[in-house]
Design a protein around this motif. Sequence first.
Motif, short mmCIF file in Angstrom:
data_model
loop_
_atom_site.label_atom_id
_atom_site.label_comp_id
_atom_site.label_asym_id
_atom_site.label_seq_id
_atom_site.Cartn_x
_atom_site.Cartn_y
_atom_site.Cartn_z
N ARG A 1 -3.67 -2.70 -6.95
CA ARG A 1 -2.23 -2.67 -7.19
C ARG A 1 -1.92 -2.48 -8.67
O ARG A 1 -0.99 -1.76 -9.03
CB ARG A 1 -1.59 -3.96 -6.66
CG ARG A 1 -1.66 -4.09 -5.14
CD ARG A 1 -0.74 -5.19 -4.63
NE ARG A 1 -1.05 -6.47 -5.23
CZ ARG A 1 -2.00 -7.28 -4.77
NH1 ARG A 1 -2.73 -6.93 -3.72
NH2 ARG A 1 -2.22 -8.45 -5.35
N GLN B 1 -2.29 1.20 -9.60
CA GLN B 1 -1.18 2.06 -9.19
C GLN B 1 -0.03 2.05 -10.19
O GLN B 1 0.67 3.05 -10.33
CB GLN B 1 -0.68 1.62 -7.82
CG GLN B 1 -1.67 1.88 -6.69
CD GLN B 1 -1.13 1.40 -5.36
OE1 GLN B 1 -0.70 0.26 -5.22
NE2 GLN B 1 -1.14 2.29 -4.38
N LYS B 2 0.15 0.93 -10.88
CA LYS B 2 1.26 0.79 -11.82
C LYS B 2 0.81 0.91 -13.27
O LYS B 2 1.59 0.64 -14.18
CB LYS B 2 1.93 -0.57 -11.61
CG LYS B 2 2.48 -0.79 -10.21
CD LYS B 2 3.01 -2.20 -10.06
CE LYS B 2 3.52 -2.44 -8.64
NZ LYS B 2 4.02 -3.83 -8.47
N SER B 3 -0.41 1.32 -13.49
CA SER B 3 -0.98 1.28 -14.84
C SER B 3 -0.58 2.47 -15.70
O SER B 3 -0.16 3.53 -15.20
CB SER B 3 -2.51 1.23 -14.74
OG SER B 3 -3.01 2.47 -14.26
#
Length: 267
Positions: free
Chosen positions: A241, A244-246
């Motif tokens: 997760r 995915q937002k990195s």
Amino acid sequence: MPNTQGLIETQEFGAVLEIRMVKPKVNAICRRLSHAIFTAATYLQQTPHLNVGILTAPGDRAFSAGWDFNEVAAYAGDEAGETVPGGFGGITSLWSLDKPLIAAVNGPAVGGGFELALACDIILMADHAYFQLPEMRRGILPDAGGLQRLPKRIPYNVALEMIYSGRPMLADEALRWGLANTVCARAELDDQARRLAAQVAEGAPLALQAFKQVMRAIDGMPITEAMRISRSPDDGLATYRAMQKSEDAIEGPRAFLEKRPPQWRGR
């Protein structure tokens, strides 16, 4: 690098940590060696600039001859050394190790030595090396990963025949079944392992770890279920997760479009 009691040696090659077992004479696995491997693997996991590990040994006599029978009495009642962090050998149950680990099998890997190799993500072998699980002849079972992992890596009936009979699997057969990714001369093994590790280490750090987390999570799932990867906080996929937002998930496509190498930040 933390103290590993002189049973292993470590060397860094950029983002790669090479872990060499050096316990005389054949790297028989005792509690002290298990703790040393666990310590090195933990160092790999917790060190930001390291992305990939290699597990190997010097020379060509043995990768590991397996359980040190001098410690049989000490292990009595322990269920194959479950009291050792990371399980038998330090990595066979080390579920927190999300960074990829390559086994460069420089010689025979017998019993627990084979289980160490099976705990790694990729296996390279010297052409004289072989795998063997002789536990049935010792009155025990290869239950530190042998019977759990081997039937998932090669045809089920071949794995059972190998465990029941205790016969060795030579390098060319391991290559034929896809258990070994590469077989080469011993003189070429270290360079091949380091080249592969360096290539793997070019991946985004979070993506490398997320891949291992996801593969562990979907193991055994029907494909329809595996395609619906959970987003719940307790699913064991925190790194997936985060990936995915990195920033790296933006940097990768941007670097591709700008025709330049990506500058990973690990976040």
